[in-house]
Each structure stands twice: as C-alpha cells, then as structure tokens.
Design an enzyme around this catalytic site. Structure first.
Site, PDB file in Angstrom:
ATOM      1  N   ASP A   7       0.867  -1.166   0.000  1.00 52.75           N
ATOM      2  CA  ASP A   7       0.000   0.000   0.000  1.00 52.75           C
ATOM      3  C   ASP A   7       0.914   1.229   0.000  1.00 52.75           C
ATOM      4  OD1 ASP A   7      -2.315   1.692   0.512  1.00 52.75           O
ATOM      5  OD2 ASP A   7      -1.598   1.779   2.583  1.00 52.75           O
ATOM      6  N   PHE A   8       0.339   2.394  -0.295  1.00 57.94           N
ATOM      7  CA  PHE A   8       1.171   3.602  -0.310  1.00 57.94           C
ATOM      8  C   PHE A   8       0.888   4.507   0.887  1.00 57.94           C
ATOM      9  CE2 PHE A   8       2.673   7.779  -1.666  1.00 57.94           C
ATOM     10  CZ  PHE A   8       3.965   7.451  -2.059  1.00 57.94           C
ATOM     11  N   ASP A   9      -0.225   5.235   0.867  1.00 61.68           N
ATOM     12  CA  ASP A   9      -0.542   6.149   1.977  1.00 61.68           C
ATOM     13  C   ASP A   9      -0.653   5.374   3.286  1.00 61.68           C
ATOM     14  OD1 ASP A   9      -1.255   8.915   0.699  1.00 61.68           O
ATOM     15  OD2 ASP A   9      -2.274   7.442  -0.544  1.00 61.68           O
ATOM     16  N   GLY A  96      -5.201   3.086  -3.415  1.00 64.04           N
ATOM     17  CA  GLY A  96      -6.367   3.879  -3.766  1.00 64.04           C
ATOM     18  C   GLY A  96      -6.010   5.343  -3.939  1.00 64.04           C
ATOM     19  N   LYS A 143      -8.110  -4.718  -4.010  1.00 63.76           N
ATOM     20  CA  LYS A 143      -6.693  -5.029  -4.102  1.00 63.76           C
ATOM     21  C   LYS A 143      -6.417  -6.528  -4.195  1.00 63.76           C
ATOM     22  CE  LYS A 143      -5.061  -0.778  -1.895  1.00 63.76           C
ATOM     23  NZ  LYS A 143      -4.132  -0.187  -0.907  1.00 63.76           N
ATOM     24  N   ASP A 170      -6.972  -2.335   2.422  1.00 66.29           N
ATOM     25  CA  ASP A 170      -5.909  -3.313   2.194  1.00 66.29           C
ATOM     26  C   ASP A 170      -6.325  -4.721   2.589  1.00 66.29           C
ATOM     27  OD1 ASP A 170      -4.012  -1.338   1.371  1.00 66.29           O
ATOM     28  OD2 ASP A 170      -3.719  -0.803   3.477  1.00 66.29           O
TER      29      ASP A 170
END
Length: 216
Positions: A7-9, A96, A143, A170
């Site tokens: 995931d990013f954020d 997202g 995801k 997630d």
C-alpha cells in the site's frame, strides 16, 4: 520469484494525499475524518474516496502539483524497495491514492517499482482545475483482484506473494496474499495480519526471516 505489494498512503508513505490536497482548499480536517472512518472500515471505501474527491472540486492545477510535491516516502522505504529490486523480487504499489503523487515521491528518491496500480483525479477539459471526480481501477475494484492479476501476469503462485498495508481497503489483498504484513495497522485490520511491523527496518527484517530477501 516473489511479488511484494505495498500500500502507499500510511505504509510506504506517512503522507495522506487527499489531506495534502485538502490543505490547499481548506478541507483537510474533513478529509482526515473521512479517511480515518474509511481506514477503520466504518464506511465503504469507494464512497469515502468519492466524498473526498468531491471536496477538491475546483482546486487549481498549480495547487494540485504543489500538494503532490509534498508526498514523501517513509524513512527506509526507498532502500527497501531498491533491495527488493536488486534481489529480483517483483515490487508493486497497489493504492487507492493517486498516480501522480506516487510517481513524484518515487522520482524524488530515485527509486522505482515494477508495477503501480492506482487511481487518478481528472482535470477539467482545459486542464486548469480538478473536476471533483475520481477515476481508476481501485475505486470499486479491490486489491485482492489487483494482486491476483499481477501474480498471474508474472507467473507467481499466490502463496509466493506478500502484501503490506495498514487500512481497511488493504484487507482484500492481505487476506489472499501468501504472507500478510500490517504496517502500524488500524484496529480493524490488525487481526487479519500474520505479522505486524512499525518501521521499514522491521519490514526488512521480516522479509529476511521469511526468505523473501537473501541474507547479506
């Protein structure tokens, strides 16, 4: 070969893109509240993302670019990605969040991943401001599908995939991955994580212990 999907954020980055954008038009508090409810699985993710995007309607392109320029990778994230790449591991970001912010953060650190699956904030026809809409595969799409498609594309069994995330959106990939790692996961997410880490250093140690990364 192994696939590691981040995931990013909240995971690779401690920035929250919608909040940074919201700062530019005075709605950051509203953004943060919606984001927190979504990450704790209190409201549907797609609904929350559309609500946040709508708050950004009319934000000028210059402010959008400035906000994305503030997106930063978490300490140690670039080094971990680079080490995975050098080890021949397929690296991916499934978020997202928004492609421009991810790309800006990676470019600033001089690192890249093999695959990015993300959303977009469309501009008006004259490209001067945000429309208030959001587009992309990870609004309604989940995801788990993205991770399964990626594993299939590169010829990796799902048992050989690793997912790293923190929020409710997630959960689908954490549930289907061969190894699920929670990065400071939200309370609703932690029970679904096989392992929990609080830093990229700890994440690296886990990947070494699990044989994803070779011992130095």
């Amino acid at each position: 070969m192994t696939v590691v999907a981040f995931d990013f954020d909240g995971t690779l980055s401690d920035s929250e893109m919608t909040v940074l954008l919201g700062d530019r038009c005075g709605v950051a508090d509203d953004m943060a509240e919606i984001t927190e409810r979504s990450m704790n699985d209190e409201i549907d993710y797609a609904e929350s993302l559309r609500k946040r995007a709508a708050l950004l309607e009319g934000l000028p392109e210059a402010d959008v670019e400035a906000a994305f320029d503030e997106v930063e990778l978490r300490e140690g994230a670039a080094d971990l990605i680079e080490e995975l790449n050098e080890a021949g591991v397929t690296t991916a970001i499934l978020t997202g969040g928004f492609e421009r912010g991810v790309a800006a953060a990676l470019e600033r650190e001089g690192v890249s991943v093999d695959h990015i699956v993300s959303n977009r904030l469309p501009m008006t026809d004259d490209a001067t401001e945000l429309t208030g809409a959001v587009e992309g595969p990870l609004i309604e799409g989940t995801k788990d599908d993205a991770l399964e498609d990626l594993a299939d594309d590169v010829g990796v069994d799902m048992d050989d995939t690793v997912a790293v995330g923190d929020g409710a959106n997630d959960l689908p990939m954490l549930r289907v991955a061969g190894l699920s790692i929670g990065f400071e996961p939200k309370p609703a997410v932690e029970p679904h994580c096989e392992l929990v880490v609080t830093s990229m250093t700890e994440a690296r140690e886990v990947l070494l212990e699990e044989g994803v990364l070779p011992e130095p």
